[in-house]
Design an enzyme around this catalytic site. Structure first.
Site, mmCIF file in Angstrom:
data_model
loop_
_atom_site.group_PDB
_atom_site.id
_atom_site.type_symbol
_atom_site.label_atom_id
_atom_site.label_comp_id
_atom_site.label_asym_id
_atom_site.label_seq_id
_atom_site.Cartn_x
_atom_site.Cartn_y
_atom_site.Cartn_z
ATOM 1 N N PRO A 157 0.839 -1.210 0.000
ATOM 2 C CA PRO A 157 0.000 0.000 0.000
ATOM 3 C C PRO A 157 0.876 1.263 0.000
ATOM 4 O O PRO A 157 1.868 1.330 0.701
ATOM 5 C CB PRO A 157 -0.781 -0.118 1.311
ATOM 6 C CG PRO A 157 -0.716 -1.559 1.676
ATOM 7 C CD PRO A 157 0.587 -2.067 1.152
ATOM 8 N N GLU A 158 0.496 2.248 -0.801
ATOM 9 C CA GLU A 158 1.224 3.508 -0.865
ATOM 10 C C GLU A 158 0.346 4.599 -0.242
ATOM 11 O O GLU A 158 -0.763 4.322 0.214
ATOM 12 C CB GLU A 158 1.608 3.787 -2.320
ATOM 13 C CG GLU A 158 2.390 2.615 -2.872
ATOM 14 C CD GLU A 158 2.931 2.783 -4.293
ATOM 15 O OE1 GLU A 158 3.089 3.913 -4.745
ATOM 16 O OE2 GLU A 158 3.195 1.734 -4.930
ATOM 17 N N LYS A 201 2.585 6.546 4.769
ATOM 18 C CA LYS A 201 2.006 5.199 4.731
ATOM 19 C C LYS A 201 1.543 4.740 6.120
ATOM 20 O O LYS A 201 1.271 3.565 6.321
ATOM 21 C CB LYS A 201 3.040 4.216 4.169
ATOM 22 C CG LYS A 201 3.532 4.588 2.768
ATOM 23 C CD LYS A 201 4.480 3.533 2.273
ATOM 24 C CE LYS A 201 5.154 3.946 0.981
ATOM 25 N NZ LYS A 201 6.128 2.935 0.539
ATOM 26 N N ARG A 251 14.166 -2.501 -3.785
ATOM 27 C CA ARG A 251 12.783 -2.471 -4.241
ATOM 28 C C ARG A 251 12.785 -2.698 -5.743
ATOM 29 O O ARG A 251 13.786 -2.473 -6.415
ATOM 30 C CB ARG A 251 12.171 -1.107 -3.921
ATOM 31 C CG ARG A 251 12.369 -0.674 -2.459
ATOM 32 C CD ARG A 251 11.487 -1.429 -1.511
ATOM 33 N NE ARG A 251 10.077 -1.131 -1.785
ATOM 34 C CZ ARG A 251 9.466 -0.024 -1.371
ATOM 35 N NH1 ARG A 251 10.113 0.866 -0.664
ATOM 36 N NH2 ARG A 251 8.192 0.188 -1.646
#
Ligand SMILES: [Zn+2]
Length: 305
Positions: free
Chosen positions: A2-3, A51, A259
């Site tokens: 989730p961002e 976040k 990432r």
């Protein structure tokens, strides 16, 4: 993962369901909170910071904040109060009122602090791209602070953009899509990218993230259709919509916190230094393709897609 937009959407849903109401049920399956009893507390407001979710409560005059982070695949869902709760190992928090029940699953963090001490949990965050303070003056706007930091950052652009201490809210979806939309190489040193280009990326991302925070569908087009969500994210091995050459995926960042970034080498200035250029199968093409693609995407550090 989730961002900021997804977390903001979640905060708005929790605020709508719990805001102003008294908790008649509060079960926290979290070791440090096993003795905590929040029944009788009133929800003052649920807000997102980057976040992070901050659930502000008033418990007999005491201002408390229940803090959670969704990490990789956490969720908060709201159900009608009369619906029975089915417990499983992923369900970590149940907060209920007379009307609604909020279910927190696979949460990455859960803490309770005095509201006055929230900065201990979120004080490290850079300016939040989704707040009004991003653009409003009255002190330097968050946008200018973030741009100044990025102009001095010696790391790859994507790594700097993902660092929540530089600015808060962006994750790999918006960084991949933003770099693609603005034809920027995610591996170019941030301080060497022209300031106007970095500003254009952030100005491209913000309104789309705000729209996504309103609708709950993380999408560059505003459409929730699967093929309209993004132009490169999770589309490695498929043709670039702009030039037709294959979209690729490669790592950015330092182990063990690498990432994955999706990009088009032809549109965005060439192969990543972390990309060996070998063919990449589309994600989910076949079972074995998916396994090999996940291996190449996750790399030795085990960062997940
Ligand atoms: Zn392309």
């Amino acid at each position: 993962m989730p961002e900021g937009d997804t977390v903001a959407w979640t905060a708005a849903r929790l605020q709508a369901a719990l805001g102003g109401a008294t908790l008649t049920r509060a079960e926290l399956r979290w070791p440090s909170l096993a003795q905590t009893d929040l029944v009788g507390a009133r929800t003052v407001r649920v807000v997102a910071r980057g976040k992070h979710l901050l659930h502000r409560l008033d418990l007999q005059g005491q201002a408390l904040t229940l803090h959670s982070h969704l990490r990789m695949d956490g969720t908060w869902r709201v159900r009608p109060a009369q619906e029975s709760v089915r417990w499983d190992h992923r369900l970590r928090a149940v907060l209920g009122t007379a009307e609604a029940t909020a279910l927190g699953r696979s949460l990455g963090m859960l803490d309770l602090v005095a509201t006055a001490d929230e900065d201990r949990l979120v004080g490290h965050l850079g300016p939040d791209i989704l707040t009004r303070a991003w653009q409003l003056a009255g002190g330097p706007p968050g946008r200018e602070i973030a741009l100044a930091r990025l102009s001095r950052d010696g790391r790859p652009l994507a790594e700097a953009l993902l660092d929540q201490r530089v600015l808060a809210g962006l994750g790999t979806f918006w960084v991949s899509e933003g770099c693609f939309a603005r034809r920027l190489n995610p591996w170019r040193t941030a301080s060497q990218v022209p300031a106007d280009d970095v500003a254009a990326l952030l100005d491209w991302a913000r309104p789309r993230m705000l729209r996504s925070a309103r609708t709950g569908a993380q999408s560059v087009t505003g459409l929730a259709r699967r093929d309209a969500l993004g132009a490169v994210h999770a589309l490695s091995g498929r043709p670039c919509r702009r030039c037709g050459r294959p979209v690729r995926v490669a790592l950015v960042g330092v182990a063990p916190r690498e990432r994955t970034i999706f990009y088009c080498p032809a549109c965005q200035g060439g192969l990543a230094p972390t990309d060996d250029g070998r063919p990449q199968a589309p994600l989910g093409a076949t079972r074995s393709d998916r396994r090999s693609d996940r291996r190449s995407a996750s790399g030795p550090g085990g960062a997940q897609l």
